[in-house]
Design an enzyme around this catalytic site. Sequence first.
Site, PDB file in Angstrom:
ATOM      1  N   LYS A   1      -8.886  -4.030  -3.703  1.00 57.63           N
ATOM      2  CA  LYS A   1      -7.626  -4.240  -3.928  1.00 57.63           C
ATOM      3  C   LYS A   1      -7.168  -5.770  -3.914  1.00 57.63           C
ATOM      4  CE  LYS A   1      -5.774  -0.127  -1.487  1.00 57.63           C
ATOM      5  NZ  LYS A   1      -4.873   0.347  -0.715  1.00 57.63           N
TER       6      LYS A   1
ATOM      7  N   ASP B   1       0.874  -1.267  -0.101  1.00 61.55           N
ATOM      8  CA  ASP B   1       0.251  -0.036   0.075  1.00 61.55           C
ATOM      9  C   ASP B   1       0.948   1.117  -0.072  1.00 61.55           C
ATOM     10  OD1 ASP B   1      -2.288   1.728   0.630  1.00 61.55           O
ATOM     11  OD2 ASP B   1      -1.380   1.774   2.566  1.00 61.55           O
TER      12      ASP B   1
ATOM     13  N   ASP C   1      -7.446  -1.915   2.962  1.00 61.86           N
ATOM     14  CA  ASP C   1      -6.008  -3.036   2.732  1.00 61.86           C
ATOM     15  C   ASP C   1      -6.576  -4.495   2.979  1.00 61.86           C
ATOM     16  OD1 ASP C   1      -4.639  -0.980   1.695  1.00 61.86           O
ATOM     17  OD2 ASP C   1      -3.838  -0.599   3.675  1.00 61.86           O
TER      18      ASP C   1
HETATM   19  O1  LIG Z   1      -6.237   6.932  -1.267  1.00 64.50           O
HETATM   20  C1  LIG Z   1      -6.310   7.141  -0.065  1.00 64.50           C
HETATM   21  O2  LIG Z   1      -6.969   7.406   0.593  1.00 64.50           O
HETATM   22  C2  LIG Z   1      -5.206   6.257   0.620  1.00 64.50           C
HETATM   23  O3  LIG Z   1      -4.435   5.538  -0.359  1.00 64.50           O
HETATM   24  P1  LIG Z   1      -3.714   4.248   0.050  1.00 64.50           P
HETATM   25  O4  LIG Z   1      -4.543   3.090  -0.272  1.00 64.50           O
HETATM   26  O5  LIG Z   1      -2.484   4.319  -0.905  1.00 64.50           O
HETATM   27  O6  LIG Z   1      -3.428   3.991   1.520  1.00 64.50           O
HETATM   28 MG   LIG Z   2      -2.924   3.302   3.351  1.00 64.64          MG
END
Ligand SMILES: O=C(O)COP(=O)(O)O
Ligand SMILES: [Mg+2]
Length: 221
Positions: A148, A7, A175
């Site tokens: 995801k 992430d 995530d």
């Molecule tokens: O876009 C977001 O709010 C957070 O992004 P991320 O998934 O990379 O943590």
């Molecule tokens: Mg994140």
Amino acid sequence: MRAIAVDIDGTITDKKRRLSLEAVNALRGAEEAGVPVIMVTGNILCFAMATSVLIGTSGGVVAENGGVLHINDEVRVLGDISKAEMAYSHLKGIYPVRKVQFSDLRVSEIALTRDVPADTVREALRDFDVEVYDTGFAIHLTDPSVNKGSSLEILLESRGIGMEDVMAIGDSENDLEFIEAAGFRVAVANADPELREMADYVTSAAHGEGVAEAVRRFMGW
Ligand SMILES: O=C(O)COP(=O)(O)O
Ligand SMILES: [Mg+2]
């Protein structure tokens, strides 16, 4: 283990979205050792691509919480933004919601600033066909038919890698799906409690230093 899926915000960056140089060095080391790194993010594709290019990752990109995929120079839009648009038009009739910057570049979902609490947004949208994610950086209204995890699986399939051969690292509720499906599940120390509970390994360091710690362990360095 054959790949690392990571992430971006809150994981390789800190709360202010500053990139961790420890994480960059560790991920570059993995790439140099032949383990591709895949960026798996809620950010828009161009932001995720810039991050990937500047770090030097080669595994591909999952953007917009699975709504957009970049594999082998091909862009695939998998999420249906009309679901988020319907939800957003209802929401803006009752709360002063605002879209995040550069929202015209977002093609499969809508991301809001965190001015209205996520639980309020969830309650207002309970009859709409959207997933509401609070990442700690934005509130996302995402097509529930993508996430995801499902998009990472498509990406890995095209590379002949199974989810069981992947280490996944993240920090927040968007995530959960991709980390749950991975062979080795890592939560950074600052991650949401639910993610930490589900992880095989919770790093002792937060953010990018935690990523570096997990990569060292995974690579046996
Ligand atoms: O876009 C977001 O709010 C957070 O992004 P991320 O998934 O990379 O943590
Ligand atoms: Mg994140």
